[in-house]
Design a protein around this motif. Structure first.
Motif, short mmCIF file in Angstrom:
data_model
loop_
_atom_site.label_atom_id
_atom_site.label_comp_id
_atom_site.label_asym_id
_atom_site.label_seq_id
_atom_site.Cartn_x
_atom_site.Cartn_y
_atom_site.Cartn_z
N ILE A 152 0.86 -1.18 0.00
CA ILE A 152 0.00 0.00 0.00
C ILE A 152 0.90 1.23 0.00
O ILE A 152 1.81 1.34 0.83
N GLY A 153 0.63 2.17 -0.92
CA GLY A 153 1.39 3.41 -0.98
C GLY A 153 0.52 4.60 -0.64
O GLY A 153 -0.68 4.61 -0.92
N VAL A 154 1.12 5.61 -0.05
CA VAL A 154 0.38 6.80 0.35
C VAL A 154 1.08 8.05 -0.17
O VAL A 154 2.29 8.22 0.02
N GLU A 155 0.33 8.93 -0.84
CA GLU A 155 0.84 10.23 -1.26
C GLU A 155 -0.01 11.33 -0.63
O GLU A 155 -1.23 11.17 -0.51
N TYR A 156 0.66 12.39 -0.24
CA TYR A 156 -0.03 13.54 0.33
C TYR A 156 0.08 14.70 -0.66
O TYR A 156 1.17 15.06 -1.10
#
Length: 243
Positions: free
Chosen positions: A229-233
């Motif tokens: 799972i990847g997260v970008e802000y």
């Protein structure tokens, strides 16, 4: 969302994401399943991971065990298990079924707004995601989408919003950036998180009053799931922190 999707690999990741979004119950989260009837398609059967606990159980052991018991042992696909097992602390669940009928749809979202009034976060879980320009309310399969006026109505009530979005067959990072721009234009917000899994992305649109709960979201999710799972802000369309 359909009951037939319960327990597949994406469902497993979803409940883990919801735990991090709710900050382990500190932010009360309303899960609006946007339930549609099961169909004859083979979607929702990506369950082989449940036969490999050595690899997959480590991420969320209690969630894994609950899903494995239901799907593998009891041969059951029932979203009500999520509520009974309290897999997401502090969560409430909106169980009404959504149809293509326009009048029923208006009634659905009016009731959802009332039910969600004491919750900080509302999770919208349509089968496909945000409606495209070619899709209109009342058309066949419109129940598989959420529309911008429905999102805006919940946003204007002061909720942070989490939205499920299935990936189309396009470049995914470019697609995410386009959707973030669309979100900014529609809601006039300044912050958006994109939480990527194999087949879908979840867009988290936080209210300023909830922002502090999400400041470590990337570390909490990627620290647990790694490359799964990847997260970008995104802040006003610029990536501040990405994998």
């Amino acid at each position: 969302m359909k009951h037939q999707y319960f327990g597949d690999i994406s469902d497993y990741k979803k409940y883990s994401i919801l735990r991090r979004i709710s900050d382990n119950g500190k932010l009360r989260t309303m899960v609006a399943w946007m339930l549609t009837p099961n169909d004859q398609r083979n979607e929702g059967n990506i369950n082989k991971y449940l036969d490999d606990p050595d690899l997959w159980r480590q991420f969320e052991p209690d969630i894994f065990d609950s899903l494995r018991k239901a799907v593998v042992v009891n041969k059951t696909k029932d979203l009500r298990i999520v509520e009974r097992k309290k897999l997401v602390s502090g969560a409430g669940y909106f169980w009404d079924t959504l149809s293509d009928n326009l009048i029923d749809r208006k009634r659905y979202f009016k009731k959802l707004q009332e039910t969600a009034k004491d919750y900080e976060v509302v999770f919208l879980d349509p089968d496909n995601g945000i409606a495209t320009r070619s899709m209109t309310k009342g058309r066949k399969n419109s129940s598989k989408y959420v529309f911008w006026d429905e999102i805006s109505d919940l946003w204007n009530k002061g909720h942070s919003i989490l939205i499920y979005q299935h990936f189309p067959r396009v470049n995914r990072m470019e697609y995410i950036k386009r959707k973030v721009e669309e979100i900014n234009n529609q809601l006039q917000n300044s912050e958006t998180y994109a939480i990527r899994t194999t087949y879908m992305v979840y867009f988290l649109i936080p209210r300023e009053k909830h922002s502090l709960h999400f400041k470590d979201l990337k570390e909490k999710i990627e620290g647990r799931w790694g490359e799964n799972i990847g997260v970008e802000y995104y802040h006003k369309l610029f990536v501040v922190d990405s994998q």
